[in-house]
Scaffold this motif. Sequence first.
Motif, PDB file in Angstrom:
ATOM      1  N   ALA A 154     -34.226  18.420 -20.730  1.00  0.00           N
ATOM      2  CA  ALA A 154     -34.631  18.023 -19.381  1.00  0.00           C
ATOM      3  C   ALA A 154     -35.849  18.836 -18.943  1.00  0.00           C
ATOM      4  CB  ALA A 154     -33.478  18.202 -18.396  1.00  0.00           C
ATOM      5  N   LEU A 155     -35.820  20.134 -19.211  1.00  0.00           N
ATOM      6  CA  LEU A 155     -36.963  20.986 -18.838  1.00  0.00           C
ATOM      7  C   LEU A 155     -38.218  20.585 -19.610  1.00  0.00           C
ATOM      8  CD1 LEU A 155     -35.190  24.472 -18.608  1.00  0.00           C
ATOM      9  CD2 LEU A 155     -36.115  23.131 -16.715  1.00  0.00           C
ATOM     10  N   ALA A 156     -38.041  20.246 -20.879  1.00  0.00           N
ATOM     11  CA  ALA A 156     -39.206  19.845 -21.693  1.00  0.00           C
ATOM     12  C   ALA A 156     -39.823  18.572 -21.124  1.00  0.00           C
ATOM     13  CB  ALA A 156     -38.788  19.644 -23.146  1.00  0.00           C
ATOM     14  N   ALA A 159     -36.460  14.507 -15.104  1.00  0.00           N
ATOM     15  CA  ALA A 159     -35.276  14.404 -15.951  1.00  0.00           C
ATOM     16  C   ALA A 159     -34.094  15.058 -15.270  1.00  0.00           C
ATOM     17  CB  ALA A 159     -35.528  15.059 -17.292  1.00  0.00           C
ATOM     18  N   PHE A 160     -32.907  14.658 -15.684  1.00  0.00           N
ATOM     19  CA  PHE A 160     -31.679  15.111 -15.043  1.00  0.00           C
ATOM     20  C   PHE A 160     -30.628  15.208 -16.139  1.00  0.00           C
ATOM     21  CE2 PHE A 160     -27.866  14.407 -12.338  1.00  0.00           C
ATOM     22  CZ  PHE A 160     -28.157  15.242 -11.268  1.00  0.00           C
ATOM     23  N   ALA A 188     -36.131  28.506 -22.017  1.00  0.00           N
ATOM     24  CA  ALA A 188     -36.460  27.654 -20.874  1.00  0.00           C
ATOM     25  C   ALA A 188     -37.807  28.050 -20.281  1.00  0.00           C
ATOM     26  CB  ALA A 188     -35.361  27.745 -19.817  1.00  0.00           C
ATOM     27  N   ALA A 237     -30.152  20.832 -21.119  1.00  0.00           N
ATOM     28  CA  ALA A 237     -30.975  21.508 -20.113  1.00  0.00           C
ATOM     29  C   ALA A 237     -32.382  21.736 -20.660  1.00  0.00           C
ATOM     30  CB  ALA A 237     -30.329  22.830 -19.704  1.00  0.00           C
ATOM     31  N   LEU A 238     -32.477  22.189 -21.906  1.00  0.00           N
ATOM     32  CA  LEU A 238     -33.806  22.429 -22.482  1.00  0.00           C
ATOM     33  C   LEU A 238     -34.578  21.115 -22.609  1.00  0.00           C
ATOM     34  CD1 LEU A 238     -33.082  25.126 -25.243  1.00  0.00           C
ATOM     35  CD2 LEU A 238     -34.169  25.474 -23.022  1.00  0.00           C
ATOM     36  N   ASP A 246     -36.958  24.239 -13.532  1.00  0.00           N
ATOM     37  CA  ASP A 246     -36.025  23.662 -12.572  1.00  0.00           C
ATOM     38  C   ASP A 246     -34.744  24.497 -12.540  1.00  0.00           C
ATOM     39  OD1 ASP A 246     -34.468  22.003 -11.069  1.00  0.00           O
ATOM     40  OD2 ASP A 246     -34.294  20.412 -12.576  1.00  0.00           O
ATOM     41  N   ARG A 267     -31.824  23.894 -11.344  1.00  0.00           N
ATOM     42  CA  ARG A 267     -30.603  23.184 -11.713  1.00  0.00           C
ATOM     43  C   ARG A 267     -30.361  23.285 -13.219  1.00  0.00           C
ATOM     44  NH1 ARG A 267     -28.901  18.315 -13.891  1.00  0.00           N
ATOM     45  NH2 ARG A 267     -26.933  17.546 -13.063  1.00  0.00           N
ATOM     46  N   GLU A 268     -31.400  23.074 -13.996  1.00  0.00           N
ATOM     47  CA  GLU A 268     -31.238  23.115 -15.450  1.00  0.00           C
ATOM     48  C   GLU A 268     -31.023  24.549 -15.943  1.00  0.00           C
ATOM     49  OE1 GLU A 268     -30.666  20.376 -16.811  1.00  0.00           O
ATOM     50  OE2 GLU A 268     -31.514  18.969 -15.370  1.00  0.00           O
ATOM     51  N   LEU A 269     -31.654  25.496 -15.280  1.00  0.00           N
ATOM     52  CA  LEU A 269     -31.417  26.894 -15.664  1.00  0.00           C
ATOM     53  C   LEU A 269     -29.937  27.244 -15.535  1.00  0.00           C
ATOM     54  CD1 LEU A 269     -34.381  28.932 -14.119  1.00  0.00           C
ATOM     55  CD2 LEU A 269     -34.021  28.269 -16.498  1.00  0.00           C
ATOM     56  N   LEU A 307     -40.800  26.774 -22.019  1.00  0.00           N
ATOM     57  CA  LEU A 307     -41.141  25.377 -21.753  1.00  0.00           C
ATOM     58  C   LEU A 307     -41.920  25.230 -20.457  1.00  0.00           C
ATOM     59  CD1 LEU A 307     -37.794  23.674 -22.782  1.00  0.00           C
ATOM     60  CD2 LEU A 307     -40.024  23.236 -23.811  1.00  0.00           C
ATOM     61  N   LEU A 308     -41.518  25.997 -19.451  1.00  0.00           N
ATOM     62  CA  LEU A 308     -42.098  25.860 -18.120  1.00  0.00           C
ATOM     63  C   LEU A 308     -42.168  27.237 -17.486  1.00  0.00           C
ATOM     64  CD1 LEU A 308     -40.175  22.920 -16.388  1.00  0.00           C
ATOM     65  CD2 LEU A 308     -42.639  23.071 -16.650  1.00  0.00           C
ATOM     66  N   VAL A 334     -27.435  25.225 -15.805  1.00  0.00           N
ATOM     67  CA  VAL A 334     -26.676  24.569 -16.878  1.00  0.00           C
ATOM     68  C   VAL A 334     -26.676  25.474 -18.116  1.00  0.00           C
ATOM     69  CG1 VAL A 334     -26.633  22.596 -18.458  1.00  0.00           C
ATOM     70  CG2 VAL A 334     -27.140  22.237 -16.036  1.00  0.00           C
ATOM     71  N   ILE A 335     -27.838  26.050 -18.400  1.00  0.00           N
ATOM     72  CA  ILE A 335     -27.925  26.963 -19.544  1.00  0.00           C
ATOM     73  C   ILE A 335     -27.163  28.253 -19.252  1.00  0.00           C
ATOM     74  CG2 ILE A 335     -29.482  28.380 -20.943  1.00  0.00           C
ATOM     75  CD1 ILE A 335     -31.634  26.217 -20.467  1.00  0.00           C
TER      76      ILE A 335
END
Lengths: 440, 440
Positions: B102-104, B112-113, A74, B99-100, A82, A84-86, A77-78, A88-89
């Motif tokens: 969305a982050l990308a 993205a969500f 993750a 999640a990855l 975000d 929220r997405e972290l 990528l950035l 999820v992982i």
Amino acid sequence: MKPTVIGSPLGGGVVPLGQRRPLIVKKFGGTSVAGIDRIRRIARIALECQRAGNDVVVVVSAMAGETDRLLKLAHQLLPLPDSRELDVIAATGEQVSVALTALAIQAEGGQAFSLLGHQLPVLTDKAFTRARIQWVEQGPIRRALARGQIAVVAGFQGVDAENNITTLGRGGSDTTAVAVAAALRADVCEIYTDVDGVYTADPRVCPSGRKLSAVSYEEMLELASLGAKVLQVRSVEIAMKYEVPVHVRSSFSEEEGTRILPREQVLEARRLSGLACERGQARVELLGVECSPEQVAELTDLLAELNVSVDMLCHARCSPESTQANINFTLPEGDLRRSLQSLEQFTTRLGARELRVSDGLAKVSLVGIGLRSDPGIAARLCRCLNQHGISVSGLVVNELRVSCLVDAAAADQAVRLLHDLFGLAGEAPVMEPMTSSAPA
Amino acid sequence: MKPTVIGSPLGGGVVPLGQRRPLIVKKFGGTSVAGIDRIRRIARIALECQRAGNDVVVVVSAMAGETDRLLKLAHQLLPLPDSRELDVIAATGEQVSVALTALAIQAEGGQAFSLLGHQLPVLTDKAFTRARIQWVEQGPIRRALARGQIAVVAGFQGVDAENNITTLGRGGSDTTAVAVAAALRADVCEIYTDVDGVYTADPRVCPSGRKLSAVSYEEMLELASLGAKVLQVRSVEIAMKYEVPVHVRSSFSEEEGTRILPREQVLEARRLSGLACERGQARVELLGVECSPEQVAELTDLLAELNVSVDMLCHARCSPESTQANINFTLPEGDLRRSLQSLEQFTTRLGARELRVSDGLAKVSLVGIGLRSDPGIAARLCRCLNQHGISVSGLVVNELRVSCLVDAAAADQAVRLLHDLFGLAGEAPVMEPMTSSAPA
């Protein structure tokens, strides 16, 4: 088979089986689920406890290292992904652990049922990556237990009110375990760790460090806040609020560990419970600020906004007749790096004379109920360190602790000196376990 | 920028932008998310489509190989692990992918969500590891789209009515994508694969195999059932039921792939759409069974109970005057191994004369609407194979296909012979794409 304890293992005595099955929550951390053999071990511990007549809930963390690898992707990528997405992982780590643990229990001939944060649910606020538990629904666990299953609950994860996945921050599985124990009014919450309890000082630093048989919630809260890494602070807060009996014990032996209890259940003989040491500290001094209560409020607002973990904040006039004051506080070095620019802007806005920062410090803290009644302890502490050439660059004293700031290089020596000075090694165990926990 | 298609890209023409944003579902399989660079590619494809004026939903599979490793751990614990717990593990693969992805998308400057199976929810039945979708809630996706986000939905996973995590079986992400497209009445569901469409025959086997520009749902259903691995059968069923326009296309080029459409939209010029070949087949013959309709029913009950995938089942009297019949059918070799003992018991119970099984077979199937009107095709097929020394050990003919059973070693040759015989290579493309999809 040993007699089984009914009701709080701390409150009552041994009551014959049959009235209510005791309920035991067992939490296993990342090193305990690292690999199939260790997971099998958890299964055997849980089953032995169940076969002794207890209802058993197991809370597990992710396999050590597993989710870190994914989170690194993750960050590829950035730079600032975000949160929220972290989450999820991050939540997948415990998701794998609960399923493997449930399967291991089944492989050993038992019955088990895995439950994820959203399946209970463990309801949290919306602060991704460091959410706080607001509510744990006990229904799904109760139903699993009623079916004779061992409930295997994912630590560290929850959902917010909109069903977004959240995680509880470092050590969050402790908090899950204690919150589940509180919701179920469990008889004990057993935290299995790779140390065998809470020590008067880190035995790697201070060889005479001694395992405590019991410590009060309040003391544990101070110890955890001050760098004793045995338990997440939040888990101790919840244990204290709901009076959950906690037992910190070793994954590798059946020995009694450390009980965390209400203050009145910890016998009074011991006045000082231990020394904590937190490295990587920095100190910020704002010198020559025009006096006004507004300014401290503004500063703390700013620090809260920056999500900085501040300690030892002190505001004092430069001299009794001056209209200027100095403000100083400590914070982790990482937080300082993050917030330095904002602090500089704040200093300019305030018209303060100078902003001075220093890092490479350690916070050494003495914790104990006895501090309330003996204000001389702080003085003895400072004198001792000074005599040994360790300069104390900050000091706070409150009801339960004395913390001093020393050079990081001198921290270990300071811990050993103070451990001796206050006789922490020599004190006889003040409390024998009043009852044994169910066998594990 | 290309003009954007509004409404069904198959139904209407090109309508100016502004009335309703077209909605496009894009599904990416395991090889498309294998690694950060490929995930970035998905992000760019999705964003380009969104920037062209479309609402975009991305459905992703797990990173290839990722979950297999975890499932192996489960099988180390138990030879036959609890399928509920297997699904808990299996679902983590897509959880990481969404999640990855969305982050990308965020890394590329988009919004993205991510949405997991339980967050929509994708409601399924309780058949763990091979669940069927019953309902897809569109609310959370609609809200994400309304916020200007690309919704990134986890393929392959759902929840049953009790919030247990379920998975949809091999290729299940196709089904998620089509079900999501159906729920949202999407304008098109684009399935990105590592082939660039549906072929008249596997080009690795039959070099003259030709990509079809369009194929009807019914034909695709036969092709998918018969071993064309481009799409999961269940996804075609759902596409057919809800008339979801599907576009099978390459992840690696922007070329038009194959459109899957209602039969009436596939121009009539082409009568035969392709050849499918399924290896690893076995044949079971029950000889000398006393005639009674009950027995076939009992047999199919048994096979359903064993969860065996039966095809080409045929029940016929031994001779017109006999009271005895033979029953034969084909099934995958793995299913035969699993169910052989039960079949032997069934044979004894039935008092059949003999149970004969053979494996190492392949099923070669010719699929096409044209078969309806030309019963001579089956005869030509058999004659051709016989002339080339390939013995046909079983044959079924129905409205849309002719399937024959041949020795696996002869399967490739059979495909090539029949491809030539029926002029599948030579046929001109019968349907040009009527409209282009939105740029991708």
